[in-house]
Scaffold this active site. Sequence first.
Site, PDB file in Angstrom:
ATOM      1  CG  HIS A  79      -2.131   0.805   1.122  1.00 27.96           C
ATOM      2  ND1 HIS A  79      -2.107   2.176   0.895  1.00 27.96           N
ATOM      3  CD2 HIS A  79      -3.436   0.455   1.192  1.00 27.96           C
ATOM      4  CE1 HIS A  79      -3.361   2.621   0.836  1.00 27.96           C
ATOM      5  NE2 HIS A  79      -4.173   1.618   1.007  1.00 27.96           N
ATOM      6  N   GLY A 123       0.091  -4.871   1.692  1.00 28.45           N
ATOM      7  CA  GLY A 123      -1.146  -5.045   0.934  1.00 28.45           C
ATOM      8  C   GLY A 123      -0.923  -5.753  -0.394  1.00 28.45           C
ATOM      9  CE1 TYR A 153      -3.383  -5.576   5.439  1.00 27.61           C
ATOM     10  CE2 TYR A 153      -4.861  -7.442   5.345  1.00 27.61           C
ATOM     11  CZ  TYR A 153      -4.048  -6.523   4.706  1.00 27.61           C
ATOM     12  OH  TYR A 153      -3.916  -6.550   3.339  1.00 27.61           O
TER      13      TYR A 153
HETATM   14  O1  YXS Z   1      12.359   8.363  -1.170  1.00 27.13           O
HETATM   15  P1  YXS Z   1      11.729   8.314  -2.546  1.00 27.13           P
HETATM   16  O2  YXS Z   1      10.822   9.462  -2.838  1.00 27.13           O
HETATM   17  O3  YXS Z   1      12.709   7.964  -3.640  1.00 27.13           O
HETATM   18  O4  YXS Z   1      10.700   7.040  -2.500  1.00 27.13           O
HETATM   19  C1  YXS Z   1      11.217   5.786  -2.112  1.00 27.13           C
HETATM   20  C2  YXS Z   1      10.232   5.200  -1.117  1.00 27.13           C
HETATM   21  O5  YXS Z   1       9.712   6.155  -0.201  1.00 27.13           O
HETATM   22  C3  YXS Z   1       9.124   4.738  -2.047  1.00 27.13           C
HETATM   23  N1  YXS Z   1       8.352   3.665  -1.419  1.00 27.13           N
HETATM   24  C4  YXS Z   1       7.091   3.813  -1.000  1.00 27.13           C
HETATM   25  N2  YXS Z   1       6.263   4.877  -1.022  1.00 27.13           N
HETATM   26  C5  YXS Z   1       5.012   4.690  -0.491  1.00 27.13           C
HETATM   27  N3  YXS Z   1       4.582   3.512   0.043  1.00 27.13           N
HETATM   28  C6  YXS Z   1       5.392   2.429   0.073  1.00 27.13           C
HETATM   29  N4  YXS Z   1       4.939   1.267   0.560  1.00 27.13           N
HETATM   30  C7  YXS Z   1       6.722   2.558  -0.452  1.00 27.13           C
HETATM   31  N5  YXS Z   1       7.792   1.724  -0.562  1.00 27.13           N
HETATM   32  C8  YXS Z   1       8.768   2.423  -1.153  1.00 27.13           C
HETATM   33  O6  YXS Z   1       9.784   4.243  -3.201  1.00 27.13           O
HETATM   34  C9  YXS Z   1      11.073   4.892  -3.336  1.00 27.13           C
HETATM   35  C10 YXS Z   1      12.143   3.811  -3.396  1.00 27.13           C
HETATM   36  O7  YXS Z   1      12.095   3.162  -2.147  1.00 27.13           O
HETATM   37  P2  YXS Z   1      13.430   2.634  -1.432  1.00 27.13           P
HETATM   38  O8  YXS Z   1      14.515   3.630  -1.643  1.00 27.13           O
HETATM   39  O9  YXS Z   1      13.057   2.284  -0.041  1.00 27.13           O
HETATM   40  O10 YXS Z   1      13.736   1.308  -2.287  1.00 27.13           O
HETATM   41  P3  YXS Z   1      14.619   0.061  -1.831  1.00 27.13           P
HETATM   42  O11 YXS Z   1      14.807  -0.744  -3.052  1.00 27.13           O
HETATM   43  O12 YXS Z   1      15.802   0.523  -1.048  1.00 27.13           O
HETATM   44  O13 YXS Z   1      13.708  -0.735  -0.809  1.00 27.13           O
HETATM   45  C11 YXS Z   1      12.559  -1.385  -1.299  1.00 27.13           C
HETATM   46  C12 YXS Z   1      11.659  -1.742  -0.092  1.00 27.13           C
HETATM   47  C13 YXS Z   1      10.322  -2.287  -0.616  1.00 27.13           C
HETATM   48  C14 YXS Z   1      12.362  -2.812   0.773  1.00 27.13           C
HETATM   49  C15 YXS Z   1      11.426  -0.455   0.742  1.00 27.13           C
HETATM   50  O14 YXS Z   1      10.973   0.586  -0.125  1.00 27.13           O
HETATM   51  C16 YXS Z   1      10.387  -0.670   1.798  1.00 27.13           C
HETATM   52  O15 YXS Z   1      10.626  -1.315   2.842  1.00 27.13           O
HETATM   53  N6  YXS Z   1       9.154  -0.140   1.513  1.00 27.13           N
HETATM   54  C17 YXS Z   1       8.050  -0.284   2.447  1.00 27.13           C
HETATM   55  C18 YXS Z   1       7.525  -1.717   2.420  1.00 27.13           C
HETATM   56  C19 YXS Z   1       6.298  -1.801   3.347  1.00 27.13           C
HETATM   57  O16 YXS Z   1       6.424  -1.709   4.573  1.00 27.13           O
HETATM   58  N7  YXS Z   1       5.125  -1.961   2.770  1.00 27.13           N
HETATM   59  C20 YXS Z   1       3.855  -2.002   3.517  1.00 27.13           C
HETATM   60  C21 YXS Z   1       3.034  -0.742   3.182  1.00 27.13           C
HETATM   61  S1  YXS Z   1       1.588  -0.662   4.236  1.00 27.13           S
HETATM   62  C22 YXS Z   1       0.641  -1.905   3.608  1.00 27.13           C
HETATM   63  O17 YXS Z   1       0.871  -2.422   2.520  1.00 27.13           O
HETATM   64  C23 YXS Z   1      -0.522  -2.412   4.416  1.00 27.13           C
HETATM   65  C24 YXS Z   1      -1.511  -1.315   4.732  1.00 27.13           C
HETATM   66  S2  YXS Z   1       0.017  -3.188   5.889  1.00 27.13           S
HETATM   67  O18 YXS Z   1       0.753  -2.160   6.642  1.00 27.13           O
HETATM   68  O19 YXS Z   1      -1.121  -3.624   6.586  1.00 27.13           O
HETATM   69  O20 YXS Z   1       0.878  -4.270   5.479  1.00 27.13           O
END
Ligand code: YXS
Length: 274
Positions: A79, A123, A153
């Site tokens: 998400h 998500g 969730y």
């Molecule tokens: O800093 P910039 O502007 O370049 O943007 C970065 C990140 O902020 C962005 N980005 C996201 N933006 C919004 N929502 C996200 N979920 C998200 N994930 C990433 O993308 C740009 C590149 O990210 P970066 O530099 O972190 O890439 P990376 O290759 O070093 O790492 C990739 C990840 C996926 C390991 C890392 O981005 C990460 O941990 N992202 C968050 C993963 C996460 O926690 N997802 C859950 C979202 S909440 C959800 O889905 C549900 C509601 S729940 O919470 O219930 O699970």
Amino acid sequence: MTDAPDTPAPAASTTDPMVLTSIVGAVGTITLNDNARRNALSAALLDAVIGAIAAFEAKSVRVVILRAAPGLKVWSAGHDIKELPRGHEDPLGYGDPLERALRTIRSYPGPVIALVQGSVWGGAFDLVLSCDMIIADETSAFAITPANLGLPYNTTGLLHCLNRLPLNLVKEMFFTANPVKAEQAAKWGIINHLVAAADIETFTTELATHIATKAPLAIAVVKEQLRVLTDFQPVAAQVFERIQDMRRAVYESADYEEGISAFLEKRKPVFRGV
Ligand code: YXS
């Protein structure tokens, strides 16, 4: 059935289309295309997925493949955290774009197959679980991460997980927020087939093409019956209201605010249980 070249779905406000689509025979492919943001499931990206699926249905596409670009480390970062409401609103309400996309996939009158390379977060795990099958390669990993954000969730999402995994594995995934790597995901039954990266495209296309030769009405009616049988668990009104109360207390908590702020400030969250 036209063999349309790669035709982008209606783009959102960005110059690049949020998804790429193609149709070969009776098989349509949707490729998530917001790689700079790791295919974070923004409203724009999800509306493009929903639009592409509707366009496929209008063209009687029999089988849909949902994928990211080949060889990415991240299939989808889940998400879009920047679009999550900050307290006082259910972050996964019925009208949330992610929930709409899940319902669209689950009610499509034909199989939707997730082709997964790279990591799947939050998500996006619910998204691939809502597909009818998951074909993944050795680089895949699957994590459900509300515990990283302090997010409560939702019940339909928990049901999607319980329909795929035993209770103890659902609890381990939610309580640890650890990615389940490809081999383990195959052992646990999260994925249908673990296929080498070099072969996954051919494998998935052959599977989809094979299914597309079968009777579409018979497949559609089985898929819809299975959806109804697995998704509709009767819940007493007062139980539903109690769950909503419990979830509201969580998304109105300081921890939920802290979880989102920590992500946006690129730091580790400190949860105090309030
Ligand atoms: O800093 P910039 O502007 O370049 O943007 C970065 C990140 O902020 C962005 N980005 C996201 N933006 C919004 N929502 C996200 N979920 C998200 N994930 C990433 O993308 C740009 C590149 O990210 P970066 O530099 O972190 O890439 P990376 O290759 O070093 O790492 C990739 C990840 C996926 C390991 C890392 O981005 C990460 O941990 N992202 C968050 C993963 C996460 O926690 N997802 C859950 C979202 S909440 C959800 O889905 C549900 C509601 S729940 O919470 O219930 O699970």
